[in-house]
Design a protein around this motif. Structure first.
Motif, PDB file in Angstrom:
ATOM      1  N   UNK A 166       0.861  -1.177   0.000  1.00  0.00           N
ATOM      2  CA  UNK A 166       0.000   0.000   0.000  1.00  0.00           C
ATOM      3  C   UNK A 166       0.897   1.226   0.000  1.00  0.00           C
ATOM      4  N   UNK A 167       0.948   1.950  -1.118  1.00  0.00           N
ATOM      5  CA  UNK A 167       1.847   3.105  -1.211  1.00  0.00           C
ATOM      6  C   UNK A 167       1.577   4.166  -0.151  1.00  0.00           C
ATOM      7  N   UNK A 168       0.355   4.198   0.391  1.00  0.00           N
ATOM      8  CA  UNK A 168       0.017   5.212   1.388  1.00  0.00           C
ATOM      9  C   UNK A 168       0.473   4.834   2.799  1.00  0.00           C
ATOM     10  N   UNK A 169       0.904   3.599   2.990  1.00  0.00           N
ATOM     11  CA  UNK A 169       1.330   3.146   4.314  1.00  0.00           C
ATOM     12  C   UNK A 169       2.823   3.424   4.503  1.00  0.00           C
ATOM     13  N   UNK A 170       3.285   3.562   5.753  1.00  0.00           N
ATOM     14  CA  UNK A 170       4.717   3.765   6.003  1.00  0.00           C
ATOM     15  C   UNK A 170       5.534   2.629   5.394  1.00  0.00           C
ATOM     16  N   UNK A 171       6.557   2.997   4.638  1.00  0.00           N
ATOM     17  CA  UNK A 171       7.384   1.980   3.992  1.00  0.00           C
ATOM     18  C   UNK A 171       6.730   1.302   2.819  1.00  0.00           C
ATOM     19  N   UNK A 172       5.517   1.746   2.437  1.00  0.00           N
ATOM     20  CA  UNK A 172       4.840   1.178   1.272  1.00  0.00           C
ATOM     21  C   UNK A 172       4.175  -0.158   1.514  1.00  0.00           C
ATOM     22  N   UNK A 173       4.136  -0.621   2.767  1.00  0.00           N
ATOM     23  CA  UNK A 173       3.508  -1.896   3.090  1.00  0.00           C
ATOM     24  C   UNK A 173       2.680  -1.733   4.355  1.00  0.00           C
ATOM     25  N   UNK A 174       1.488  -2.298   4.346  1.00  0.00           N
ATOM     26  CA  UNK A 174       0.558  -2.137   5.458  1.00  0.00           C
ATOM     27  C   UNK A 174       0.425  -3.443   6.243  1.00  0.00           C
ATOM     28  N   UNK A 175       0.593  -3.365   7.556  1.00  0.00           N
ATOM     29  CA  UNK A 175       0.355  -4.525   8.404  1.00  0.00           C
ATOM     30  C   UNK A 175      -1.138  -4.810   8.401  1.00  0.00           C
ATOM     31  N   UNK A 176      -1.528  -5.972   7.877  1.00  0.00           N
ATOM     32  CA  UNK A 176      -2.942  -6.298   7.691  1.00  0.00           C
ATOM     33  C   UNK A 176      -3.470  -7.268   8.738  1.00  0.00           C
ATOM     34  N   UNK A 177      -2.595  -8.143   9.252  1.00  0.00           N
ATOM     35  CA  UNK A 177      -3.065  -9.161  10.183  1.00  0.00           C
ATOM     36  C   UNK A 177      -1.883  -9.894  10.785  1.00  0.00           C
ATOM     37  N   UNK A 178      -2.172 -10.670  11.831  1.00  0.00           N
ATOM     38  CA  UNK A 178      -1.174 -11.604  12.343  1.00  0.00           C
ATOM     39  C   UNK A 178      -1.871 -12.804  12.973  1.00  0.00           C
ATOM     40  N   UNK A 179      -1.114 -13.896  13.110  1.00  0.00           N
ATOM     41  CA  UNK A 179      -1.617 -15.133  13.695  1.00  0.00           C
ATOM     42  C   UNK A 179      -0.621 -15.626  14.727  1.00  0.00           C
ATOM     43  N   UNK A 180      -1.131 -16.028  15.891  1.00  0.00           N
ATOM     44  CA  UNK A 180      -0.305 -16.688  16.900  1.00  0.00           C
ATOM     45  C   UNK A 180      -0.975 -18.005  17.266  1.00  0.00           C
ATOM     46  N   UNK A 181      -0.164 -19.023  17.522  1.00  0.00           N
ATOM     47  CA  UNK A 181      -0.677 -20.348  17.854  1.00  0.00           C
ATOM     48  C   UNK A 181       0.109 -20.865  19.037  1.00  0.00           C
ATOM     49  N   UNK A 182      -0.580 -21.174  20.137  1.00  0.00           N
ATOM     50  CA  UNK A 182       0.136 -21.562  21.344  1.00  0.00           C
ATOM     51  C   UNK A 182       0.395 -23.062  21.384  1.00  0.00           C
ATOM     52  N   UNK A 183       1.073 -23.497  22.431  1.00  0.00           N
ATOM     53  CA  UNK A 183       1.488 -24.893  22.539  1.00  0.00           C
ATOM     54  C   UNK A 183       0.313 -25.838  22.757  1.00  0.00           C
ATOM     55  N   UNK A 184      -0.862 -25.303  23.096  1.00  0.00           N
ATOM     56  CA  UNK A 184      -2.066 -26.114  23.249  1.00  0.00           C
ATOM     57  C   UNK A 184      -2.931 -26.059  21.991  1.00  0.00           C
ATOM     58  N   UNK A 185      -2.331 -25.590  20.912  1.00  0.00           N
ATOM     59  CA  UNK A 185      -2.985 -25.516  19.606  1.00  0.00           C
ATOM     60  C   UNK A 185      -4.168 -24.551  19.605  1.00  0.00           C
ATOM     61  N   UNK A 186      -4.094 -23.521  20.426  1.00  0.00           N
ATOM     62  CA  UNK A 186      -5.109 -22.474  20.465  1.00  0.00           C
ATOM     63  C   UNK A 186      -4.633 -21.306  19.606  1.00  0.00           C
ATOM     64  N   UNK A 187      -5.268 -21.176  18.468  1.00  0.00           N
ATOM     65  CA  UNK A 187      -4.865 -20.154  17.510  1.00  0.00           C
ATOM     66  C   UNK A 187      -5.650 -18.872  17.727  1.00  0.00           C
ATOM     67  N   UNK A 188      -4.976 -17.759  17.643  1.00  0.00           N
ATOM     68  CA  UNK A 188      -5.619 -16.447  17.693  1.00  0.00           C
ATOM     69  C   UNK A 188      -5.227 -15.661  16.451  1.00  0.00           C
ATOM     70  N   UNK A 189      -6.213 -15.122  15.778  1.00  0.00           N
ATOM     71  CA  UNK A 189      -5.990 -14.309  14.589  1.00  0.00           C
ATOM     72  C   UNK A 189      -6.460 -12.886  14.857  1.00  0.00           C
ATOM     73  N   UNK A 190      -5.633 -11.919  14.514  1.00  0.00           N
ATOM     74  CA  UNK A 190      -6.002 -10.509  14.586  1.00  0.00           C
ATOM     75  C   UNK A 190      -5.990  -9.956  13.167  1.00  0.00           C
ATOM     76  N   UNK A 191      -7.141  -9.448  12.722  1.00  0.00           N
ATOM     77  CA  UNK A 191      -7.230  -8.804  11.410  1.00  0.00           C
ATOM     78  C   UNK A 191      -7.501  -7.319  11.601  1.00  0.00           C
ATOM     79  N   UNK A 192      -6.738  -6.509  10.881  1.00  0.00           N
ATOM     80  CA  UNK A 192      -6.837  -5.056  11.016  1.00  0.00           C
ATOM     81  C   UNK A 192      -7.561  -4.449   9.825  1.00  0.00           C
ATOM     82  N   UNK A 193      -8.220  -3.313  10.071  1.00  0.00           N
ATOM     83  CA  UNK A 193      -8.844  -2.544   8.994  1.00  0.00           C
ATOM     84  C   UNK A 193      -8.851  -1.075   9.399  1.00  0.00           C
ATOM     85  N   UNK A 194      -9.071  -0.214   8.410  1.00  0.00           N
ATOM     86  CA  UNK A 194      -9.142   1.228   8.658  1.00  0.00           C
ATOM     87  C   UNK A 194      -7.888   1.738   9.379  1.00  0.00           C
TER      88      UNK A 194
END
Length: 219
Positions: A166-194
């Protein structure tokens, strides 16, 4: 099964603070031989470091598909705030040293060192993403995914960050989401917008009223 909002938050905290196993990339990778190249690691690191402040709406989803939303505020280096929807009397803040979850309903406060969390890749200025990260093929030249973990420090966890050009984002790239998965296989997803960048954010944003001292209040 319906997951109570605060249990969903605790699962999210577990995924962010506990020892993690490999995370699932949000976008299914294509066959490596056919995958179009995205940004290289230097571009990803530069984009991450180019963020001074950011505010974004977020949706947090657990492994059962239960979701809740809120507003995320980020200030580098090291500071973050997860302000959940009004029906959830819980606040998560990072002050540069620790992640703190404040439960105003039961008047509890829990803390984890940021360096021990997968979010250290996003928040800890001493964490070298280029050293501990590797690019994951996405098959889309406009999307880059990087998985970060320190094999010598498994207790620090693992996180997969997804960036969209995204040319409008710092460095030309926008952080859109991330995923973490713990040792008990519990996944958490964070999705960003706006996503919004460069606004003034006072350090007081990353403080909180201790309910153990002041009694119950809505964050």
């Amino acid at each position: 099964m319906i997951i109570a909002p605060k249990k969903l938050i605790r699962w999210g905290l577990a995924a962010m603070a506990a020892v993690a196993t490999p995370a699932t990339v949000l976008l299914a990778p294509a066959t490596p031989a056919l995958a179009a190249p995205g940004a290289d690691m230097d571009q990803v690191v530069a984009a991450l470091r180019a963020i001074s402040t950011m505010r974004a709406d977020f949706v947090q989803t657990d492994r059962a598909g239960q979701s809740m939303s809120g507003v995320l505020t980020l200030k580098r280096p090291g500071k973050i705030r997860f302000q959940y929807e009004k029906s959830v009397p819980v606040l998560i803040v990072g002050d540069g040293k620790a992640l703190t979850m404040i439960d105003y309903e039961v008047r509890q406060v829990q803390r984890w060192p940021i360096k021990n969390s997968p979010l250290g890749a996003l928040l800890d200025p001493s964490r070298d993403v280029s050293r501990y990260g590797k690019l994951i093929p996405t098959g889309n030249p406009g999307v880059s995914s990087v998985e970060v973990h320190d094999p010598k420090r498994p207790e620090y966890g693992r996180i997969t960050l997804v960036f969209v050009k995204n040319p409008a984002a710092p460095g030309g790239m926008e952080l859109a989401s991330w995923v973490a998965l713990d040792s008990q296989n519990k996944r958490t997803t964070i999705r960003l917008s706006n996503q919004r960048y460069g606004m003034a954010v006072p350090d007081s944003t990353f403080t909180y009223k201790d309910p153990r001292a002041t009694g119950r209040r809505t964050p």
